[in-house]
Enzyme design. Structure first.
Site, short mmCIF file in Angstrom:
data_model
loop_
_atom_site.label_atom_id
_atom_site.label_comp_id
_atom_site.label_asym_id
_atom_site.label_seq_id
_atom_site.Cartn_x
_atom_site.Cartn_y
_atom_site.Cartn_z
N HIS A 61 0.82 -1.21 0.00
CA HIS A 61 0.00 0.00 0.00
C HIS A 61 0.85 1.27 0.00
O HIS A 61 1.94 1.29 0.56
CB HIS A 61 -0.91 0.02 1.24
CG HIS A 61 -1.82 -1.15 1.31
ND1 HIS A 61 -2.29 -1.65 2.50
CD2 HIS A 61 -2.37 -1.93 0.34
CE1 HIS A 61 -3.08 -2.67 2.26
NE2 HIS A 61 -3.14 -2.87 0.96
N LYS A 70 6.04 5.47 7.60
CA LYS A 70 5.49 4.57 8.62
C LYS A 70 6.62 4.00 9.48
O LYS A 70 7.62 3.53 8.96
CB LYS A 70 4.73 3.41 7.97
CG LYS A 70 3.52 3.87 7.16
CD LYS A 70 2.86 2.71 6.46
CE LYS A 70 1.66 3.18 5.64
NZ LYS A 70 1.04 2.08 4.89
N ASP A 169 -6.31 -5.52 -2.77
CA ASP A 169 -4.99 -6.05 -3.09
C ASP A 169 -5.03 -7.07 -4.22
O ASP A 169 -4.06 -7.22 -4.95
CB ASP A 169 -4.34 -6.64 -1.83
CG ASP A 169 -4.02 -5.56 -0.81
OD1 ASP A 169 -3.92 -4.37 -1.20
OD2 ASP A 169 -3.87 -5.89 0.38
#
Length: 182
Positions: A61, A70, A169
């Site tokens: 992602h 992140k 996905d």
């Protein structure tokens, strides 16, 4: 805190100092100075926590606008975690770094903005926690095909014949088709 360089210089693996005794353990999971000492500007705005069963693959992602950095870790179980460089101007464009994160090793992985991110759950259950530098923006959310041969990711599938994927996905695009960053 030990900082381990990866084959992509902007992606870092943090090995925290863990202080344990018969009562349990203590460790720092974030300190602003870890980034400042490396001239990385971060401002975390959102924390996320997911739980997934064995064989679940989440990702790869990324957000095409307001890309998220992140800082990820696992608090229960084990995952194989992957960051893919989607910055066209980068000498490592299209390359990836994969690391094992677990409650046992307590490692922390920095995935910078401009990277796709995903993980495969290797244990019966995994609890995954991460801090984000931008808010989730579903209208800018994209998914890169996890098994695109161009990415050359060596997923440790073992006896997992086919990972469990979300509908998003399953419809992910290859690197050649995907929107990327300048």
């Amino acid at each position: 805190m030990d900082v381990i360089a990866t084959k992509i210089p902007d992606v870092l693996l943090f090995k925290p100092k863990v202080f344990g005794d018969e009562r349990g353990f203590f460790m720092e999971t974030f300190r602003q100075s870890w980034f400042e000492e490396r001239d990385i500007k971060v401002n975390f705005v959102q924390d996320n926590h997911s739980s997934s069963a064995r064989g679940v693959l989440r990702g790869l992602h990324y957000q095409i606008k307001n890309p998220q950095g992140k800082l990820v870790r696992v608090t229960a179980g084990e995952v194989f975690d992957v960051a893919v460089d989607l910055r066209k101007s980068s000498p490592t464009f299209g390359q990836s770094v994969g690391v094992y994160l677990s409650a046992e090793n307590k490692n922390i992985f920095w995935v910078p903005p401009g990277f796709a991110h995903g993980f495969l759950v290797l244990s019966e259950l995994a609890e995954f926690n991460y801090k984000c530098t931008e808010y989730y923006a579903p209208e800018h959310d994209r998914s890169l095909l996890w098994n695109d041969p161009a990415l050359k990711i060596d997923w440790p599938l073992g006896d997992i014949k086919v990972p469990v994927l979300s509908a998003k996905d399953q419809a992910a695009l290859s690197l050649a088709q995907a929107e990327t960053f300048a």
